[in-house]
Write a protein that holds these residues in place. Structure first.
Motif, mmCIF file in Angstrom:
data_model
loop_
_atom_site.group_PDB
_atom_site.id
_atom_site.type_symbol
_atom_site.label_atom_id
_atom_site.label_comp_id
_atom_site.label_asym_id
_atom_site.label_seq_id
_atom_site.Cartn_x
_atom_site.Cartn_y
_atom_site.Cartn_z
ATOM 1 N N ILE A 148 0.863 -1.181 0.000
ATOM 2 C CA ILE A 148 0.000 0.000 0.000
ATOM 3 C C ILE A 148 0.899 1.230 0.000
ATOM 4 O O ILE A 148 1.722 1.406 0.910
ATOM 5 C CB ILE A 148 -0.939 0.006 1.222
ATOM 6 N N LEU A 149 0.749 2.061 -1.012
ATOM 7 C CA LEU A 149 1.580 3.260 -1.109
ATOM 8 C C LEU A 149 0.751 4.408 -1.673
ATOM 9 O O LEU A 149 -0.323 4.196 -2.244
ATOM 10 C CB LEU A 149 2.802 2.992 -1.991
ATOM 11 N N THR A 150 1.261 5.625 -1.481
ATOM 12 C CA THR A 150 0.665 6.802 -2.101
ATOM 13 C C THR A 150 1.742 7.533 -2.887
ATOM 14 O O THR A 150 2.937 7.422 -2.603
ATOM 15 C CB THR A 150 0.067 7.752 -1.041
ATOM 16 N N LYS A 151 1.261 8.280 -3.888
ATOM 17 C CA LYS A 151 2.198 9.036 -4.716
ATOM 18 C C LYS A 151 1.534 10.328 -5.149
ATOM 19 O O LYS A 151 0.307 10.432 -5.232
ATOM 20 C CB LYS A 151 2.604 8.211 -5.937
ATOM 21 N N ASP A 152 2.354 11.358 -5.425
ATOM 22 C CA ASP A 152 1.801 12.618 -5.915
ATOM 23 C C ASP A 152 1.612 12.537 -7.427
ATOM 24 O O ASP A 152 1.893 11.506 -8.059
ATOM 25 C CB ASP A 152 2.682 13.799 -5.504
ATOM 26 N N LEU A 153 1.101 13.620 -8.007
ATOM 27 C CA LEU A 153 0.812 13.586 -9.445
ATOM 28 C C LEU A 153 2.078 13.527 -10.289
ATOM 29 O O LEU A 153 2.009 13.218 -11.489
ATOM 30 C CB LEU A 153 -0.037 14.802 -9.827
ATOM 31 N N ASP A 154 3.229 13.835 -9.678
ATOM 32 C CA ASP A 154 4.505 13.676 -10.381
ATOM 33 C C ASP A 154 5.059 12.271 -10.231
ATOM 34 O O ASP A 154 6.210 12.008 -10.599
ATOM 35 C CB ASP A 154 5.526 14.690 -9.857
ATOM 36 N N THR A 155 4.259 11.390 -9.652
ATOM 37 C CA THR A 155 4.575 9.966 -9.411
ATOM 38 C C THR A 155 5.722 9.776 -8.438
ATOM 39 O O THR A 155 6.389 8.748 -8.451
ATOM 40 C CB THR A 155 4.855 9.207 -10.725
ATOM 41 N N ARG A 156 5.942 10.774 -7.554
ATOM 42 C CA ARG A 156 6.911 10.574 -6.472
ATOM 43 C C ARG A 156 6.197 9.871 -5.314
ATOM 44 O O ARG A 156 5.086 10.239 -4.924
ATOM 45 C CB ARG A 156 7.498 11.898 -5.997
ATOM 46 N N ILE A 157 6.851 8.884 -4.756
ATOM 47 C CA ILE A 157 6.269 8.080 -3.675
ATOM 48 C C ILE A 157 6.260 8.902 -2.382
ATOM 49 O O ILE A 157 7.271 9.479 -1.981
ATOM 50 C CB ILE A 157 7.072 6.782 -3.477
ATOM 51 N N VAL A 226 -5.840 1.522 -8.200
ATOM 52 C CA VAL A 226 -5.367 2.901 -8.093
ATOM 53 C C VAL A 226 -6.574 3.821 -7.949
ATOM 54 O O VAL A 226 -7.510 3.763 -8.753
ATOM 55 C CB VAL A 226 -4.531 3.316 -9.326
ATOM 56 N N SER A 227 -6.541 4.678 -6.930
ATOM 57 C CA SER A 227 -7.649 5.609 -6.669
ATOM 58 C C SER A 227 -7.098 7.011 -6.488
ATOM 59 O O SER A 227 -5.968 7.196 -6.012
ATOM 60 C CB SER A 227 -8.421 5.203 -5.411
ATOM 61 N N GLY A 228 -7.913 7.987 -6.837
ATOM 62 C CA GLY A 228 -7.544 9.374 -6.605
ATOM 63 C C GLY A 228 -7.864 9.795 -5.189
ATOM 64 O O GLY A 228 -8.853 9.365 -4.608
ATOM 65 N N GLY A 234 -12.631 18.481 -4.248
ATOM 66 C CA GLY A 234 -12.867 17.303 -5.053
ATOM 67 C C GLY A 234 -11.840 17.081 -6.135
ATOM 68 O O GLY A 234 -11.963 16.143 -6.937
ATOM 69 N N ASP A 235 -10.813 17.925 -6.215
ATOM 70 C CA ASP A 235 -9.758 17.765 -7.215
ATOM 71 C C ASP A 235 -8.741 16.722 -6.742
ATOM 72 O O ASP A 235 -8.328 16.724 -5.585
ATOM 73 C CB ASP A 235 -9.040 19.089 -7.466
ATOM 74 N N VAL A 236 -8.327 15.839 -7.671
ATOM 75 C CA VAL A 236 -7.358 14.795 -7.327
ATOM 76 C C VAL A 236 -5.989 15.439 -7.150
ATOM 77 O O VAL A 236 -5.467 16.092 -8.058
ATOM 78 C CB VAL A 236 -7.321 13.718 -8.419
ATOM 79 N N THR A 237 -5.402 15.261 -5.965
ATOM 80 C CA THR A 237 -4.087 15.829 -5.673
ATOM 81 C C THR A 237 -3.021 14.760 -5.462
ATOM 82 O O THR A 237 -1.832 15.076 -5.416
ATOM 83 C CB THR A 237 -4.153 16.707 -4.421
ATOM 84 N N ALA A 238 -3.451 13.515 -5.305
ATOM 85 C CA ALA A 238 -2.506 12.413 -5.103
ATOM 86 C C ALA A 238 -3.213 11.114 -5.458
ATOM 87 O O ALA A 238 -4.419 11.097 -5.728
ATOM 88 C CB ALA A 238 -2.002 12.392 -3.664
ATOM 89 N N LEU A 239 -2.490 10.022 -5.474
ATOM 90 C CA LEU A 239 -3.043 8.717 -5.815
ATOM 91 C C LEU A 239 -2.646 7.705 -4.747
ATOM 92 O O LEU A 239 -1.557 7.772 -4.173
ATOM 93 C CB LEU A 239 -2.542 8.239 -7.183
ATOM 94 N N SER A 240 -3.571 6.786 -4.492
ATOM 95 C CA SER A 240 -3.257 5.649 -3.619
ATOM 96 C C SER A 240 -3.184 4.389 -4.476
ATOM 97 O O SER A 240 -3.964 4.225 -5.417
ATOM 98 C CB SER A 240 -4.325 5.482 -2.536
ATOM 99 N N VAL A 241 -2.251 3.513 -4.155
ATOM 100 C CA VAL A 241 -2.025 2.306 -4.954
ATOM 101 C C VAL A 241 -1.977 1.106 -4.015
ATOM 102 O O VAL A 241 -1.256 1.116 -3.009
ATOM 103 C CB VAL A 241 -0.700 2.391 -5.745
ATOM 104 N N ILE A 242 -2.742 0.097 -4.342
ATOM 105 C CA ILE A 242 -2.671 -1.186 -3.644
ATOM 106 C C ILE A 242 -2.171 -2.211 -4.649
ATOM 107 O O ILE A 242 -2.737 -2.347 -5.742
ATOM 108 C CB ILE A 242 -4.040 -1.619 -3.096
#
Length: 568
Positions: A148-157, A226-228, A234-242
């Motif tokens: 389980i990780l999160t990343k910003d829109l620049d795909t930095r973890i 992957v979820s926003g 309501g704007d997506v600022t990061a992503l969560s990844v399982i």
């Protein structure tokens, strides 16, 4: 098998307040409370070191603790116990500070009745259990085999759990701050940008199977969800990844599907009402269950103030709790709230609200869960009524009468005794019951109850103790006034005649015993009832259809019983 008693530690140095609090818990049957009392913080800490209590009722004014120091000390000594602060100050600021110091609820002495105290204890225990459950959940997530990780829109973890360490071989220190491209094989270099674009457009990636590269160079097949993560607008600022290795066992795959399902139903398909609302306390998003509960369409609520559904008698309590969340004094709160449906009908809900913050600790929005408990509260009220009332006459029963009697005596100790307690017994009731039948006997008891209630005032207390025995508390008036009421009660009963099966008419009478509350200081409820009962038997022995008045001639240990009687 009866439920185990709820163990309560009462930390209170004022003996009178301690007795009143203990008495308010003494008659609870479900749950039953086992109260242990200490008078200072030092004794409380010593007891908590060796014993466990579900809840602690804590006075803020202890001889060896000032203000909230006691709350902090008790929280340190009993980290899993619920704390309800008892204070003589009705200050919202103090209440908020008490919650921040580790308490679950706050009550003002003298303003909380028996029901309010018991509700507060139940609420505090439930809330503390929820806090413990949340910590356990966080531990489960951290120890999950899922990556389980999160990343910003620049795909930095930005976050990396132990499951990610085990799956990809990178430690948290090595991964956080790096670009996700270090995990992507060269031939899939454009995949991540496509995923980000889809999620920003509102898509949610589920069960996307792909390939990733471990730290040791080994390739693994993974299934991605992957979820926003939206901000308050309501704007997506990061992503969560399982991520899960799809070559794992069937059990692991089933666990992943269950996790995905939990994620899916957590909001849109939750069976209870759920809502996101912003820092301006306007709805951002509501689910179908909440709309159905409140009678609104989602478009009618989203963008509107949360006060839209709050009952007029409730907003101030809700406002204080939200301010406590915003101020960081507490991370969540749970309470029963009074809401209003779109059609104007009121309902009660169990509300749980948590504050969602960013990595800097700044509030982003609130997540609320609401469950309709209107029927439960109505059922609890019905059960309470059944527990306190005689099923035949609808009058108070013995348990409720003894509670009322105890309360009147305690008020008399503070403000001065007045009035009297009456024991009333229908004369020859066994004869009527055996001759006319039990159904006729029941009807007779109901008629007597009705005529007694018709004569008494609303401030008087009338109860059926059992069989043909009634009891009355006359809370005010001097001896002359009490005698007048008793005379009129005898006349009321005499006015109720009986018609036998053979057509003969029988008169109805009663014998009344009276014990005055000013008869002798220091009497407990049992002694008052015994005195009234003895006087009632004096009335019967003197010929029935009359009243006898108990008076103590000597101090308690050597007194002799004296009584006078009145009849026609």
């Amino acid at each position: 098998m009866p439920a185990a008693a709820v163990r309560i530690l009462l930390v209170e140095d004022n003996a009178g307040d301690a007795l009143l609090t203990s008495d308010m818990l003494a008659f609870s049957s479900a749950p039953h409370y086992e109260v242990t009392r200490v008078a200072c913080l030092a004794d409380a800490r010593a007891l908590l070191a060796v014993e466990r209590f579900e809840a602690i009722l804590l006075d803020l004014g202890l001889p060896d603790a000032t203000g909230l120091d006691g709350v902090r000390a008790v929280r340190a000594a009993a980290p899993d116990a619920a704390i309800v602060v008892l204070s003589g100050l009705g200050s919202e600021a103090v209440a908020v500070e008490a919650l921040a110091a580790g308490a679950q609820d706050y009550l003002v002495k003298g303003r909380a009745d028996e029901d309010a105290l018991q509700r507060s204890i139940r609420f505090a225990i439930t809330r503390r259990e929820a806090d413990v459950a949340q910590r356990r959940l966080a531990a489960i997530v951290e120890s999950s085999a899922d990556a389980i990780l999160t990343k910003d829109l620049d795909t930095r973890i930005t976050s990396w759990n132990r499951g990610a360490e085990q799956l990809y071989g990178y430690s948290r220190e090595e991964a956080v701050g790096q670009r996700l491209s270090m995990l992507i094989p060269p031939e899939l270099a454009g995949e991540e940008a496509s995923i980000v674009a889809r999620v920003r457009d509102g898509d949610r990636i589920q069960s996307h199977q792909t390939t990733r590269v471990r730290r040791d160079g080994q390739r693994v097949s993974v299934s991605l969800t992957v979820s926003g993560i939206p901000d308050a607008q309501g704007d997506v600022t990061a992503l969560s990844v399982i991520a899960r290795d799809v070559t794992d066992s069937t059990r692991a795959a089933a666990s992943l599907r269950a996790a995905q399902e939990r994620f899916r139903v957590a909001f849109e398909e939750a069976p209870i009402g759920m809502a996101l609302f912003g820092l301006d306390r306007r709805f951002i998003k509501v689910n179908a269950a909440l709309c159905e509960m409140m009678g609104y369409e989602s478009r009618e609520l989203e963008g509107r103030p949360t006060s839209t559904i709050v009952h007029p008698d409730d907003p101030e309590r809700e406002g204080a709790a939200v301010r406590a969340l915003l101020g960081g004094n507490t991370s969540r709160y749970s309470a029963d709230r009074h809401f209003v449906r779109a059609g104007g009908q009121s309902l009660w809900v169990a509300l749980n609200v948590a504050c969602v913050r960013n990595e800097d600790g700044e509030p982003q929005h609130f997540l609320a869960q609401a469950q309709d408990i209107t029927d439960r509260r109505r059922y609890e009220a019905q059960l309470q009524h059944m527990a306190d009332h005689d099923p035949l006459t609808g009058l108070l029963n013995r348990r409720a009468f003894e509670r009322e009697l105890r309360g009147h005596i305690m008020r008399g100790e503070r403000y001065g005794p007045a009035g009297a307690a009456l024991m009333i017994d229908v004369d020859h009731f066994k004869y009527y019951n055996d001759t006319l039948g039990h159904q006729a006997g029941d009807r007779l008891i109901m008629r007597v109850a009705a005529v007694l209630a018709g004569r008494l005032r609303k401030s008087d207390v009338l109860a059926r103790l059992g069989g043909d025995e009634f009891a009355v508390i006359l809370p005010g008036g001097d001896e002359a006034a009490v005698r007048q009421v008793v005379t009129e009660l005898l006349e009321c009963v005499r006015g109720e005649g009986l018609l036998a099966p053979d057509g003969s008419h029988h008169g109805l009478t009663a014998s009344i015993g009276v014990a005055f509350f000013d008869d002798q200081p220091g009497l407990d409820p049992e002694e008052v009832m015994v005195n009234a009962d003895l006087a009632m038997y004096d009335a019967k022995e003197s010929g029935r259809d009359r009243a006898a008045f108990h008076r103590s001639a000597e101090p308690p240990r050597t007194r002799t019983r004296t009584s006078s009687t009145i009849d026609r």
